[in-house]
Design an enzyme around this catalytic site. Structure first.
Site, PDB file in Angstrom:
ATOM      1  N   ASP A  85      21.987  14.875  72.801  1.00  0.00           N
ATOM      2  CA  ASP A  85      21.397  15.833  73.393  1.00  0.00           C
ATOM      3  C   ASP A  85      22.323  16.608  74.489  1.00  0.00           C
ATOM      4  O   ASP A  85      23.234  16.217  74.963  1.00  0.00           O
ATOM      5  CB  ASP A  85      20.453  15.053  74.450  1.00  0.00           C
ATOM      6  CG  ASP A  85      19.536  16.041  75.394  1.00  0.00           C
ATOM      7  OD1 ASP A  85      18.598  16.657  74.508  1.00  0.00           O
ATOM      8  OD2 ASP A  85      19.815  16.101  76.551  1.00  0.00           O
ATOM      9  N   GLU A 137      32.865   3.267  63.585  1.00  0.00           N
ATOM     10  CA  GLU A 137      33.038   1.724  63.307  1.00  0.00           C
ATOM     11  C   GLU A 137      31.767   1.237  62.298  1.00  0.00           C
ATOM     12  O   GLU A 137      31.794   0.238  61.941  1.00  0.00           O
ATOM     13  CB  GLU A 137      32.759   0.937  64.783  1.00  0.00           C
ATOM     14  CG  GLU A 137      33.902   1.385  65.516  1.00  0.00           C
ATOM     15  CD  GLU A 137      33.545   0.844  67.007  1.00  0.00           C
ATOM     16  OE1 GLU A 137      32.575   0.230  67.332  1.00  0.00           O
ATOM     17  OE2 GLU A 137      34.179   1.497  68.250  1.00  0.00           O
TER      18      GLU A 137
HETATM   19  C1  NOJ Z   1      17.402  19.127  75.139  1.00  0.00           C
HETATM   20  C2  NOJ Z   1      16.023  18.530  74.919  1.00  0.00           C
HETATM   21  O1  NOJ Z   1      15.583  19.055  73.513  1.00  0.00           O
HETATM   22  C3  NOJ Z   1      15.229  19.107  75.902  1.00  0.00           C
HETATM   23  O2  NOJ Z   1      13.857  18.695  75.798  1.00  0.00           O
HETATM   24  C4  NOJ Z   1      15.632  18.532  77.246  1.00  0.00           C
HETATM   25  O3  NOJ Z   1      14.651  19.004  78.261  1.00  0.00           O
HETATM   26  C5  NOJ Z   1      17.106  19.132  77.726  1.00  0.00           C
HETATM   27  N1  NOJ Z   1      17.962  18.824  76.390  1.00  0.00           N
HETATM   28  C6  NOJ Z   1      17.555  18.118  78.741  1.00  0.00           C
HETATM   29  O4  NOJ Z   1      17.781  16.930  78.378  1.00  0.00           O
END
Ligand code: NOJ
Ligand code: MG
Length: 533
Positions: free
Chosen positions: A211, A267
């Site tokens: 993310d 790994e």
């Molecule tokens: C990207 C995620 O897809 C989204 O839903 C989120 O609000 C932000 N990153 C922060 O984690």
């Protein structure tokens, strides 16, 4: 593609399709109105393993961890647990086992840049300036007159700094204030997150979607961003909130963080790291590393998703992807996800067939967002008391529509978000209809899985056939394909004979069969064709 070693160690390179599940909204097994892991398990036939399945190669689950839900799971309170409403670790093990039995990989969401304010690490960090975990987050003294330490703006708007009275400092948050940024310059953070990854890899998880990685590292001197100077080539990427995002986003040090994640991943054989890198392709390319064992295996290219319905803009988005990715990296596309309005709403449902054909015939690894295979649209009118996300993303997170019954086959209870239109779009009806959008997705995915040019072919665009017609070739030595896409509403005649005299219709968005002459081919409005030359 099964069985050969290449495909099992780098399985995503053989035409693979990834399917994104937003767990709250996919299938609810216990009637509490919230989708859950047992619900997913009960719907695997839709995804893979039977003649009536879509035939996807992997599922990516948006976060399933305990969370106070300020950002609906992207604010994690326990990285190695499962949220009670989704089930238990044992449910996840069962799901993974069942997926593997169908040759489906399971990819989890790794959210390394911030925790929830409710995470015990943050509780320790904020308890005192001398706590051993103080430096796990990014704390700073106020500026003059108690102001925020600098001018950075969070992704959702408003200052990136939240005042904490207990210790008299601000903490950094790139997203909501309930998502304090971890400090990746601290070796304890690095080790802890690597252990989180190992925990899941040991349990058989096949990889992570990582993310918001562009926010992993910020300037250690916390310098102000300069005011906005120039428009980014792609609207929505780059400069935002009247600032050039130079000091708090996409920092060079981020690449060291990713290399660390990759070392841990390596790994374990056959695992994948996919980056959510919100950046123009020029920058995105740098996240795919130097050579096949460096940084991310794949990084989502958001340019097509952010592109308006225009043949000129689409041409550019496709060519930028092809021209700017490193030679040994595959592009990775999605047209919808849980953060953006669905493409059937952005572009219109009548265009969904053409989008499907593009998504699944472009070179690279496509990700489908649950529901797009039946043409789901955003909820058009969520009542105010059924809106949860402060950034306004609920409409695209409405429950999956399995059948036309009142609960849409999603839940026997009251769905956490209202259903959109199960009578108009649902899996059961579309499965029974060979002309449905779902049947088109299934044909396209089946063609990719046959391992020919759609799976492994080179890409070469053909320009100038007609103003609104996109065309590209996908060729291997054994198979040569021509893809034609009329983005315009009116029918249009083209001369595509430079590709050959005729082509056999492999897949069409409409009712076309047999061979077509390429010298004088009339494409219907919004018609797309995959032709074998
Ligand atoms: C990207 C995620 O897809 C989204 O839903 C989120 O609000 C932000 N990153 C922060 O984690
Ligand atoms: Mg449930």
């Amino acid at each position: 593609m099964k069985g050969d070693e290449f495909a099992t160690t780098r399985w995503w390179e053989g035409g693979a399709v990834i399917y994104q599940i937003y767990p709250r909204s996919f299938a609810d097994s216990d009637g509490d109105g919230i989708g859950d892991l047992a619900g997913i398990l009960g719907r695997l036939d839709h995804l893979a393993g039977t003649d009536a399945s879509l035939g996807v190669d992997a599922i990516w689950l948006s976060p399933i961890y305990p969370s106070p839900l300020h950002d609906f799971g992207y604010d994690i309170a326990d990285y190695t647990g499962v949220a009670a409403e989704f089930g238990t670790l044992a449910d996840l093990d069962r799901l993974v086992e069942a997926c593997h039995a169908r040759d489906v990989k399971v990819i989890l969401d790794l959210v390394p840049c911030h925790t929830s304010i409710a995470h015990p690490w943050f509780a320790e960090s904020r308890a005192s300036r001398y706590n051993p975990k103080r430096d796990w987050y990014i704390w700073a003294d106020p500026g003059p007159d108690g102001a925020a330490p600098n001018n950075w703006i969070s992704a959702f708007g408003g200052p990136s700094w939240e005042w904490d009275a207990t210790t008299g400092q601000y903490f950094l948050h790139s997203f909501y204030p309930e998502q304090p940024n971890l400090n990746w310059r601290n070796p304890g953070v690095v080790a802890a997150m690597h252990d989180v990854m190992r925990f899941w890899y040991e349990r058989g998880i096949d990889g992570f979607r990582v993310d918001a990685i562009q926010a992993a590292v910020v300037d250690d001197q916390l310098r102000d961003n300069p005011p906005f100077q120039r428009a980014s080539p792609i609207p929505g990427l780059g400069a935002r909130h009247g600032q050039e995002l130079l000091w708090n986003i996409d920092r060079p040090e981020t690449h060291d963080v990713i290399r660390g994640l990759r070392r841990v991943t390596d790994e374990y054989p056959g695992r994948i790291l996919i980056g959510e890198v919100y950046a123009p392709v020029e920058r995105l390319a740098g996240y795919l590393g130097h050579g096949q064992d460096d940084e991310f295996h794949l990084a989502w290219n958001f340019e097509p998703l952010l592109t308006p319905w225009s043949s000129a803009d689409f041409t550019l988005a496709i060519e930028r992807a092809e021209a700017l990715h490193p030679a040994d990296a595959l592009p990775s596309y999605a047209f919808s996800n849980h953060d953006n309005p669905r493409h059937a709403s952005r572009y219109g449902r009548e265009r969904a067939r053409l989008v499907a054909l593009m998504l699944l015939t472009l070179r690279g690894v496509p990700t489908l967002y649950m529901g797009e295979e039946i043409g789901m649209i955003d909820h058009p009118a969520l009542p105010p008391d059924r809106r949860f996300d402060r950034a306004g993303r609920d409409a695209q997170r409405a429950p999956m529509q399995w059948d036309p019954t009142p609960g849409a086959g999603f839940s026997t209870g009251t769905p956490w978000l209202p259903l959109v239109d199960p009578a108009q779009a649902n899996v059961a009806d579309q499965l029974a209809n060979p002309r449905s959008l779902l049947s088109l997705y299934r044909r396209l995915i089946a063609a990719r899985r046959s391992g020919g040019a759609l799976a492994r072919g080179e890409h070469r665009s053909i320009f100038g056939l007609a103003e609104d017609v996109l065309a590209w070739r996908r060729d291997t030595p054994e198979e040569r394909l021509l893809i034609l896409v009329n983005m315009g509403e009116p029918a249009t005649s083209i001369d595509a004979s430079r590709a050959g005299p005729s082509g056999e219709v492999l897949i069409a968005t409409g009712d076309r069969h047999g061979r077509v002459e390429l010298a004088n081919l009339e494409l219907a409005g919004l018609e797309g064709l995959v032709l074998r030359l």
